[in-house]
Design an enzyme around this catalytic site. Structure first.
Site, mmCIF file in Angstrom:
data_model
loop_
_atom_site.group_PDB
_atom_site.id
_atom_site.type_symbol
_atom_site.label_atom_id
_atom_site.label_comp_id
_atom_site.label_asym_id
_atom_site.label_seq_id
_atom_site.Cartn_x
_atom_site.Cartn_y
_atom_site.Cartn_z
ATOM 1 N N GLY A 1 8.812 -6.348 2.242
ATOM 2 C CA GLY A 1 8.297 -6.245 0.878
ATOM 3 C C GLY A 1 8.845 -7.281 -0.080
ATOM 4 N N ARG B 1 7.720 -2.527 5.567
ATOM 5 C CA ARG B 1 8.180 -3.867 5.925
ATOM 6 C C ARG B 1 9.173 -4.353 4.867
ATOM 7 N NH1 ARG B 1 3.023 -3.512 8.230
ATOM 8 N NH2 ARG B 1 2.064 -3.465 6.169
ATOM 9 N N THR C 1 0.813 -1.212 0.000
ATOM 10 C CA THR C 1 0.000 0.000 0.000
ATOM 11 C C THR C 1 0.852 1.270 0.000
ATOM 12 O OG1 THR C 1 -1.777 -1.151 1.187
ATOM 13 C CG2 THR C 1 -1.796 1.260 1.237
ATOM 14 N N HIS D 1 -8.933 0.596 2.608
ATOM 15 C CA HIS D 1 -8.776 -0.860 2.600
ATOM 16 C C HIS D 1 -10.127 -1.558 2.424
ATOM 17 C CE1 HIS D 1 -4.570 -0.952 3.481
ATOM 18 N NE2 HIS D 1 -4.664 -0.526 4.728
ATOM 19 N N TYR E 1 1.057 -7.367 -7.087
ATOM 20 C CA TYR E 1 2.277 -6.839 -6.487
ATOM 21 C C TYR E 1 3.527 -7.456 -7.095
ATOM 22 C CZ TYR E 1 5.819 -5.990 -2.872
ATOM 23 O OH TYR E 1 6.970 -5.642 -2.199
ATOM 24 N N TRP F 1 3.921 1.765 -0.909
ATOM 25 C CA TRP F 1 4.666 1.884 -2.170
ATOM 26 C C TRP F 1 3.764 2.401 -3.285
ATOM 27 C CZ3 TRP F 1 5.987 -2.700 -5.809
ATOM 28 C CH2 TRP F 1 6.876 -2.279 -6.807
#
Length: 249
Positions: free
Chosen positions: A217, A215, A30, A91, A150, A32
Site C-alpha cells: 500500500g 499488500r 479496495t 470492480h 488514493y 482499506w
C-alpha cells in the site's frame, strides 16, 4: 471478471435509492476503503471500537462484491435481509453497471491511484478507460459520484473521512468531531492496523488468503519495479489518455 456474475447482476440487481456502492479498479486500496465506508456508515451502531466488527471480520465480508460473490451463483441472491443502507462493491467499469444503478440516486464512491502503482493485467478493461468512465460521470453527477485519489486519501485520511461522510449523507456532528470520532475511525481503519489483526493474517475470504488482500500500500512503490525508460513511456501514454480531462496523478 466472472461473466456469469456480471450478466446476472445486470439482469436482476435492483438498486435502492439509499444504496452505497464502492467502485474501484483492482489494487488501488479496495480493502482499506471498504473498511472506511463500513466504519463511517455504521458508526452509531458500533460506538465501542474495542468490539467493532472490523476487528473480527475481513472488510470484504462486511462489504461484499456484487458480481464476484453475490450474483456469481446459479440462483439470484435474496438481498432483502441486508441492513439499510446496503453497502456493496464491484470492480466493474461504469459502462457495465446495471441500468437500475445508473437510473437511481444511490451514492457511488470511486477510488483510483497512480496507474504505475497498479501496473499489471486487469480483467476489467484498460485502466485509463476504467477511471475515465467514472470521472466523466462524476463531473455530470457530482452529488451521486465521488472520485477519490488514493494518494490524497492516504496523505489526509481524517479530512477525507469527513468529506466521504458528508457526501454519503452521514456527516459527522460537531459533538462527534469534538469527541475525536473522526480520528478514532481513521486509526481503526488504518492499513497498518488492519493488516496486523489476526483475522486478516490468517484464513481466507471467498477462497483468497486474507493476508494477500493487504499488500504494501505504499505510494510510488513503482520506482522499485519500473525502469526510468518504462516510467517515461507510461507517462507519455497517460498524458495522451487523460489530456484535457482534468485528471492528475
Amino acid at each position: 471478471m466472472c461473466m456469469q456474475g456480471v450478466l446476472s447482476l445486470q439482469k436482476h440487481f435492483q438498486a435502492h435509492e439509499n444504496d452505497i456502492l464502492m467502485m474501484t479498479p483492482p489494487k488501488v486500496g479496495t480493502t482499506w476503503l471498504k473498511a472506511i465506508l463500513f466504519a463511517i456508515v455504521n458508526r452509531k451502531h458500533h460506538l465501542d471500537l474495542q468490539k467493532h466488527p472490523l476487528l473480527t471480520n475481513n472488510p470484504h465480508i462486511l462489504v461484499p462484491y456484487l458480481d464476484l460473490h453475490l450474483y456469481n451463483k446459479k440462483e439470484v441472491p435474496d438481498l432483502t435481509s441486508c441492513p439499510s443502507p446496503r453497502l456493496f462493491s464491484t470492480h466493474l467499469p461504469y459502462t457495465l453497471l446495471p441500468t437500475s444503478v445508473k437510473n437511481s440516486r444511490c451514492k457511488i464512491v470511486y477510488l483510483y491511484r497512480n496507474p504505475k502503482d497498479t501496473f499489471g493485467v486487469s480483467n476489467f478493461g484498460p485502466y485509463w478507460d476504467h477511471i475515465l468512465s467514472y470521472w466523466k460521470e462524476s463531473l455530470e453527477k457530482p452529488q451521486m459520484i465521488l472520485c477519490l485519489r488514493y494518494e490524497e486519501l492516504k496523505e489526509q485520511p481524517t479530512a477525507y473521512l469527513k468529506r466521504i461522510a458528508e457526501f454519503l449523507g452521514y456527516p459527522f456532528s460537531l459533538e462527534e468531531e469534538t469527541q475525536g470520532m473522526i480520528n478514532n475511525l481513521s486509526r481503526l481503519c488504518r492499513f497498518e492496523y488492519l493488516s496486523k489483526l489476526e483475522v486478516n493474517k490468517s484464513g481466507t475470504t471467498h477462497n483468497i488468503k486474507n493476508e494477500s488482500l493487504f499488500r504494501r500500500g505504499e505510494v510510488e512503490d513503482w520506482v522499485n519495479y519500473l525502469t526510468p525508460q518504462m516510467s517515461e513511456k507510461l507517462d507519455d501514454i497517460f498524458k495522451e489518455k487523460f489530456h484535457g480531462t482534468g485528471l492528475t496523478f
